[in-house]
Scaffold this active site. Structure first.
Site, short mmCIF file in Angstrom:
data_model
loop_
_atom_site.label_atom_id
_atom_site.label_comp_id
_atom_site.label_asym_id
_atom_site.label_seq_id
_atom_site.Cartn_x
_atom_site.Cartn_y
_atom_site.Cartn_z
N HIS A 1 49.30 33.65 40.21
CA HIS A 1 48.02 33.96 39.65
C HIS A 1 47.77 34.03 37.93
O HIS A 1 46.59 33.79 37.38
CB HIS A 1 47.57 35.32 39.99
CG HIS A 1 48.03 36.50 39.20
ND1 HIS A 1 49.28 37.03 39.11
CD2 HIS A 1 47.54 37.32 38.27
CE1 HIS A 1 49.48 37.95 38.24
NE2 HIS A 1 48.29 38.24 37.64
N ASP A 2 48.85 33.83 37.23
CA ASP A 2 48.64 33.73 35.70
C ASP A 2 49.71 32.68 35.23
O ASP A 2 49.84 32.74 33.81
CB ASP A 2 49.21 35.11 35.13
CG ASP A 2 48.19 36.09 35.11
OD1 ASP A 2 48.58 37.54 34.97
OD2 ASP A 2 46.98 35.80 35.00
N HIS B 1 52.04 38.62 29.79
CA HIS B 1 51.63 37.75 30.81
C HIS B 1 52.83 36.64 31.02
O HIS B 1 52.53 35.55 30.70
CB HIS B 1 50.34 36.88 30.59
CG HIS B 1 49.30 37.93 30.86
ND1 HIS B 1 48.34 38.64 29.79
CD2 HIS B 1 48.75 38.20 32.11
CE1 HIS B 1 47.57 39.24 30.33
NE2 HIS B 1 47.73 39.20 31.81
C1 LIG Z 1 46.88 48.86 31.48
C2 LIG Z 1 45.83 47.63 31.36
N1 LIG Z 1 44.94 47.74 30.34
C3 LIG Z 1 44.11 46.92 30.20
C4 LIG Z 1 42.63 46.97 29.28
C5 LIG Z 1 41.84 46.21 29.21
C6 LIG Z 1 41.86 45.09 29.82
C7 LIG Z 1 40.59 44.07 29.95
O1 LIG Z 1 40.89 42.81 29.90
N2 LIG Z 1 39.43 44.66 29.84
C8 LIG Z 1 38.33 43.80 29.79
C9 LIG Z 1 37.30 45.09 29.38
C10 LIG Z 1 35.67 44.06 29.54
C11 LIG Z 1 35.33 43.65 30.94
C12 LIG Z 1 36.53 42.55 31.25
C13 LIG Z 1 36.39 41.35 30.30
C14 LIG Z 1 36.63 42.12 28.70
C15 LIG Z 1 35.66 42.90 28.58
C16 LIG Z 1 38.07 42.64 28.64
C17 LIG Z 1 37.85 43.26 31.16
C18 LIG Z 1 42.98 44.84 30.87
C19 LIG Z 1 44.01 45.67 30.99
N3 LIG Z 1 44.98 45.53 31.86
C20 LIG Z 1 45.64 44.40 32.73
C21 LIG Z 1 44.80 43.05 32.89
C22 LIG Z 1 44.30 42.76 34.30
C23 LIG Z 1 43.57 41.44 34.48
C24 LIG Z 1 43.85 40.71 33.27
C25 LIG Z 1 44.32 41.12 32.30
C26 LIG Z 1 44.90 42.16 31.87
CL1 LIG Z 1 45.35 42.66 30.28
N4 LIG Z 1 46.52 44.75 33.34
N5 LIG Z 1 46.93 46.02 33.01
C27 LIG Z 1 46.03 46.45 32.11
MG LIG Z 2 45.12 36.94 34.71
ZN LIG Z 3 48.10 39.19 35.92
#
Ligand SMILES: Cc1nc2ccc(C(=O)N[C@]34C[C@H]5C[C@H](C[C@H](C5)C3)C4)cc2n2c(-c3ccccc3Cl)nnc12
Ligand SMILES: [Mg+2]
Ligand SMILES: [Zn+2]
Length: 344
Positions: A123-124, A81
């Protein structure tokens, strides 16, 4: 504390030309992570210029240059991030505006498109490499500020973005009329808050229904659902790129997740499996993430914009590689080798 952006940095950015003649910059297969780090602010300026925002909203180039450098400075050096993530998310927003003709075909007004690109970039901002549940669990300052409303990190990213817009010489929206200005801030808020994946899960069903009914360009509810869907597509756009990018992104994300898990263990709380380096199987988790979230999302996108079907195909191919990796991981993990280097 007040972030300073040197006058000469603004001047350097203003003098930059896109003579770094990168080809295919406006194609979906282009990977923004391959742009040299020092050229990224220049490419952001180029995107605003090319989409006509500078002319249309009489944005002063010095103001836009200072705004971009303040936003860049607002990102920390987290494994995933960070500013490079912000740049790649904004690049995908630019690709969608351009390749789906979002403004020309009436899906968005020019103002919505401007705010959409700004939302992607911001956004981050000031992400610390830990997620919302960590803020609440550990009672961080941000949790004390925002946990009653939820989406703790996203509310902080929004607050930081507003702070930059209110900084002297950084308000790129100063040329807007007062009603345009209040609409812009309203859309900025919805867009940034919609990048909380937990809220995406809730909206995904409505997005599917909206597309099945047929998108109504004049329905404010449809517009809001579309913006939220497009924001999540941008946030997850690394999944639509070549396997090398997808693999590197996973390495960075689980580097952040596992560090958070280590932190939670040191504080005496047990991390969820996805954040526990002792228990997590990255290929399994990624097959689930793609199956449950990424594919349904980009399939919805392709239902609305047929040109996005190529993105769905790449995502499916990447998922196949994760499935193969599962077996490779299984065999190696018996021998104790449990790292991402095994993957091709
Ligand atoms: C490749 C990849 N894998 C990722 C695997 C998992 C998660 C993740 O936050 N899972 C969740 C699963 C449940 C329901 C909700 C809240 C929590 C409990 C945690 C989400 C994000 C992932 N991610 C992101 C990403 C997108 C937006 C914000 C932060 C991140 Cl990190 N961008 N790329 C990826
Ligand atoms: Mg974010
Ligand atoms: Zn992001």
């Amino acid at each position: 504390y007040h972030m300073k952006v040197e006058a000469e940095a603004v001047q350097t950015l203003l003098n930059c030309r896109d003579d770094h003649n990168i080809k295919d910059f406006d194609q979906f297969h282009f990977s923004p992570r391959n742009v040299p780090y020092r050229h990224m602010p220049c490419y952001i300026l180029k995107m605003f210029d090319e989409l006509g925002f500078i002319r249309y909203y009489r944005i002063k180039r010095t103001t836009l240059a200072r705004f971009i450098l303040f936003v860049k400075k607002g990102y920390r050096d987290a494994p995933y991030h960070n500013w490079i993530h912000a740049f790649s998310v904004a690049h995908f927003g630019y690709l969608m505006i351009k390749n789906f003709n979002l403004v020309k075909d009436g899906y968005m007004t020019q103002l919505h498109a401007l705010v959409f690109l700004v939302s992607c970039l911001c956004h981050d901002i000031d992400h610390r490499g830990t997620n919302n549940s960590f803020q609440t669990k550990c009672g961080t300052v941000l949790a004390s500020l925002y946990s009653s409303e939820g989406s703790v990190m996203e509310r902080h990213h929004l607050a930081q973005s507003m702070c930059i817009l209110n900084t002297d010489g950084c308000n790129i929206f100063e040329g807007l009329t007062s009603e345009e200005y209040s609409e812009a801030l309203d859309i900025l808020r919805n867009n940034i808050l919609s990048t909380d994946l937990a809220s995406h899960f809730r909206a995904a069903e409505n997005q599917r229904e909206m597309i099945d009914q047929g998108y109504d360009k004049n329905d404010p509810k449809h517009q809001k659902l579309l913006h939220a869907m497009l924001m999540t597509c941008c946030d997850l756009s690394d999944q639509t790129k070549h396997w090398r990018i997808t693999k590197k992104t996973a390495e960075q994300i689980y580097d952040e997740f596992f560090s958070q898990g280590d932190l939670e263990k040191s504080m005496g709380t047990a991390p969820i499996e996805m954040m526990d380096r002792e228990r997590a199987s990255i290929p399994d988790l990624q097959v689930q993430f793609i199956t449950n979230l990424v594919l349904p999302l980009f399939s919805n996108l392709a239902a609305l914009f047929p040109a996005a079907q190529i993105l769905v195909d790449v995502i499916m191919k990447n998922r196949e590689i994760w499935k193969m990796a599962k077996n490779v991981f299984q065999t190696y993990s018996e021998t104790g080798v449990k790292c991402m280097d095994i993957l091709l």
